[in-house]
Enzyme design. Structure first.
Site, mmCIF file in Angstrom:
data_model
loop_
_atom_site.group_PDB
_atom_site.id
_atom_site.type_symbol
_atom_site.label_atom_id
_atom_site.label_comp_id
_atom_site.label_asym_id
_atom_site.label_seq_id
_atom_site.Cartn_x
_atom_site.Cartn_y
_atom_site.Cartn_z
ATOM 1 N N GLU A 285 9.906 -19.338 -6.603
ATOM 2 C CA GLU A 285 9.431 -20.152 -7.779
ATOM 3 C C GLU A 285 8.085 -20.091 -8.213
ATOM 4 O O GLU A 285 7.852 -20.135 -9.298
ATOM 5 C CB GLU A 285 9.622 -21.656 -7.466
ATOM 6 C CG GLU A 285 11.182 -21.952 -7.880
ATOM 7 C CD GLU A 285 11.590 -23.554 -8.072
ATOM 8 O OE1 GLU A 285 10.682 -24.085 -7.689
ATOM 9 O OE2 GLU A 285 12.962 -23.777 -8.297
ATOM 10 N N HIS A 306 22.956 -7.475 13.161
ATOM 11 C CA HIS A 306 24.508 -7.080 13.179
ATOM 12 C C HIS A 306 25.072 -7.219 11.821
ATOM 13 O O HIS A 306 26.269 -7.223 11.455
ATOM 14 C CB HIS A 306 25.246 -7.615 14.314
ATOM 15 C CG HIS A 306 24.765 -7.251 15.488
ATOM 16 N ND1 HIS A 306 25.436 -6.453 16.382
ATOM 17 C CD2 HIS A 306 23.664 -7.506 16.135
ATOM 18 C CE1 HIS A 306 24.928 -6.239 17.582
ATOM 19 N NE2 HIS A 306 23.511 -6.868 17.377
ATOM 20 N N LYS A 420 19.794 -24.562 -17.794
ATOM 21 C CA LYS A 420 19.986 -25.991 -17.746
ATOM 22 C C LYS A 420 20.226 -26.370 -19.411
ATOM 23 O O LYS A 420 21.303 -27.152 -19.747
ATOM 24 C CB LYS A 420 18.852 -26.974 -17.507
ATOM 25 C CG LYS A 420 18.684 -27.029 -15.929
ATOM 26 C CD LYS A 420 17.496 -28.363 -15.766
ATOM 27 C CE LYS A 420 16.929 -27.780 -14.236
ATOM 28 N NZ LYS A 420 15.826 -28.712 -14.051
#
Lengths: 443, 443
Positions: A285, A306, A420
């Site tokens: 951010e 792995h 948003k």
């Protein structure tokens, strides 16, 4: 300091001359932090927080934690992003990722309000059946959708179970000191409140009440955590190319300029997983803007050797790794002797598992460097509150310096609002109308 | 099929003409898969596995699962990489990431042997105190360090608790059909054994006994899982540019050629987290070689919109996203009405949370596409065994086709060995001496 930066596996990819060449920029960026003269400087409250905090509120917080420990088997922490990542990372790092399942004399701590999943909420409700619980809701504005929905649900459950007054004594609100509907309602309802400081963004807030209340409830020594951060604060305030944060910021900016687009934070203990997630928000951010920034990724080895190991060894050379290791052993477990020696591992019988894990790390450092991936190693002396406090401050300070060096404002996050606005428009929230009807047409 | 590929948010970044132009390569790659004529074709056992498997072993496996459910409160699954990721992903996706904590009438399933952490082993030992348990150790060779160490420890615990004979009836070994020290020892000791087929690599093994035994113990309908995979197998065997796997393989190769170095698998339900991890191994190990391949990363939204969302919205344009969504609601939870309307969300009161979550997804698809990030959407009709079986096969087949299109052998993983050789050398394993002393000098 309990934290040191080991550059041996980064050096083949960044000479001392190259580091020195970038150091003036790092020093200038750090000077902007110290002088509070850069973009977003109003959000630098975390800078001297380990020494400059509200002692009265902190005492009240420790008292609240004691009360929760005495009257609750479960604490539900409601928050998203920086409102949950820090405390969850600290609890898992110092206690365990299985903290809630293990036997203990402190309450379980469940995190909610960090998603919009109904099945997640259903499960949490089933987990508190028959168990006394309290709620710590953490939201600066009180209007963020995810925690707001969760708070509606758990507040209703508390009131159903304990009545309005009983519920009020079990709700702890961490929010703005003065503004906002949540603060006003909490005061009216008689909830105890704690402060999200104006000058500390969510991703830098773990050492404020935001993080410290859940951490204290889990029985972690918050004094020691703050003392560790204060130690780092003092040490990292000394400018110069020996400053560990300067070196980390220099190396990661240097690798970025050489075309590395991604930093992978790696560890060798499962208890580091949520710390990785906290770190991803902190750096992602802060730096991911204006078309720039290192993409933060993370792994826990040897597990992920792995799965992603093959790619890191031989795929596109777009990354460098930062490896966090804890020097002192976190367990005394040893490899048992097996008379049958089915697996041919008797040559290790009696060896501490920690030593085998460290050999895996050393082998991997050499392998990945050989494969063309620079590795910065962060050595933490021990798994302790002090050491983790240092590490948190180190990352926060390095992030600020790195961001200014990159040429961005490390303290805003304008991109988080975009989804948003679309979501509110689609949900018909007043004030978010879509006059062109574009969204409805696309979806 | 219960799975469809929705390209609306990928289309602005890849025209139909561009897709058609790459389609002959995709078709050629698929033809190599079907004809078993490409590199690594000896590892194509997973291709017709949903219909072509050992019925007798499968019946025995279901019987073993019933036995474990009747005599054990806990199953410890010991395996690393493909030996644990698949079953853990399926259990968490269909049951819950909190499966072990929730009330249920099937045993808890803990995974071990996927790391070298002593504290992790210590915790697991404490979690089985006073609880009857069985062990399923999964290792083709029986000599991989991580599972071998864990098997030593849990075998010793079983023998201490139940005696050698009692322990033998609680140890289930999934390993090579004939070769290897583990198979030989299991036969001598009287452990029941299941097969890791020679022609199926670890990351493609979830629908063999490797994955199916733990999945069946958790009470999941393995018949339905296999039926879903068989459905996908039949549908995806039809070549042509409408084939969903062809389209996914075409889009991801196209984006890679256009400079996208990373694919982020995203979901909106926390139960998807381990499926993301399984997918990361599948694609990362298959494609990350010869300096090539998309780096596989993952997120769970809306959680990670508040950590990596800023970067995806506005950072370096190095990625595309593949978003998995489950169409039918996974919960009936709704947003409660709040007379105080503290958060201003009463406009949503009564709305199913799932609808709010879907609006968040739609808003994010538009936001990220607007931000320059292509989004492929995989729509799964429901959260069910059949649908997940389809999805698993879809990913496996797409991965094979993608890998051949990229020009690599998608079925080997030579890079995974490099760290192991260094580790063994550092640990003094016979046969791994370092004649030049280079390692000792570096470390």
């Amino acid at each position: 300091m309990k934290l040191t930066v080991d550059e041996r596996f980064a050096r083949p990819f960044a000479s001392e001359d190259e580091i020195e060449a970038v150091m003036p920029e790092i020093a200038a960026a750090a000077a902007k932090v110290f002088a509070r003269s850069g973009e977003g400087a109003e959000m630098l409250g975390w800078l001297d927080l380990p020494e400059n905090y509200d002692r009265a509120e902190y005492a009240r917080l420790k008292e609240a934690a004691r009360r929760i420990r005495s009257d609750s088997e479960v604490l539900i922490v409601i928050g998203i992003g920086g409102s949950y990542l820090g405390s969850r990372a600290v609890i898992e790092f110092l206690k365990s990722p299985r903290y809630n399942e293990l036997k203990k004399d402190t309450p379980s701590v469940y995190f909610s309000g960090d998603n919009l999943s109904g099945s997640d909420l259903d499960e949490l409700l089933s987990l508190i059946e028959g168990r006394d619980f309290s709620v710590n809701v953490i939201s600066k504005s009180g209007t963020t959708t995810e925690p707001a929905v969760a708070f509606r649900i758990f507040r209703a459950e508390l009131e159903k179970r304990y009545g309005a007054e009983g519920a009020a004594s079990r709700i702890y609100v961490t929010t703005d000191a003065r503004k906002g509907t949540l603060k006003a309602f909490a005061d009216r309802a008689g909830y105890e409140t704690f402060t999200v400081p104006d000058s500390v963004g969510g991703r830098f807030s773990v050492l404020t009440s935001v993080g410290l209340l859940p951490i204290a409830v889990a029985g972690i020594d918050t004094d020691a955590l703050l003392a560790g951060a204060a130690c780092a604060m003092r040490e990292l305030a000394v400018p110069g190319s020996a400053n560990p944060a300067f070196r980390y910021a220099a190396l990661r900016n240097l690798f970025y300029r050489k075309g590395r687009k991604m930093e992978i934070l790696a560890g060798y203990e499962p208890f580091q997983l949520m710390l990785n997630e906290w770190w991803k928000q902190l750096f992602g951010e802060s730096e991911g803007k204006d078309g720039k920034g290192l993409y933060p990724s993370s792994v826990v080895f040897t597990t992920d050797l792995h799965s992603l190991g093959q790619y890191v060894q031989s795929g596109e050379r777009i990354m460098f790794e930062t490896v966090l290791t804890v020097d002192s052993p976190c367990s005394t477990a040893a490899v048992p002797y097996d008379p049958a020696d089915i697996d041919g591992l008797n040559f290790l019988a009696g060896a501490p598992l920690d030593a085998v894990n460290k050999a895996a790390m050393q082998g991997t450092l050499v392998a990945h460097a050989d494969g063309g991936v620079p590795n910065i190693v962060l050595r933490l002396a021990e798994r302790s509150e002090e050491a983790l406090g240092e590490l948190i401050y180190f990352f926060e300070f390095s992030c600020a310096v790195s961001g200014y060096t990159l040429g961005v404002n490390p303290f805003n996050q304008p991109g988080v609002e975009v989804y948003k606005r679309n979501m509110f428009s689609l949900l018909g929230k007043p004030g978010y109308e879509d006059p062109t009807g574009r969204l409805a047409k696309i979806i």
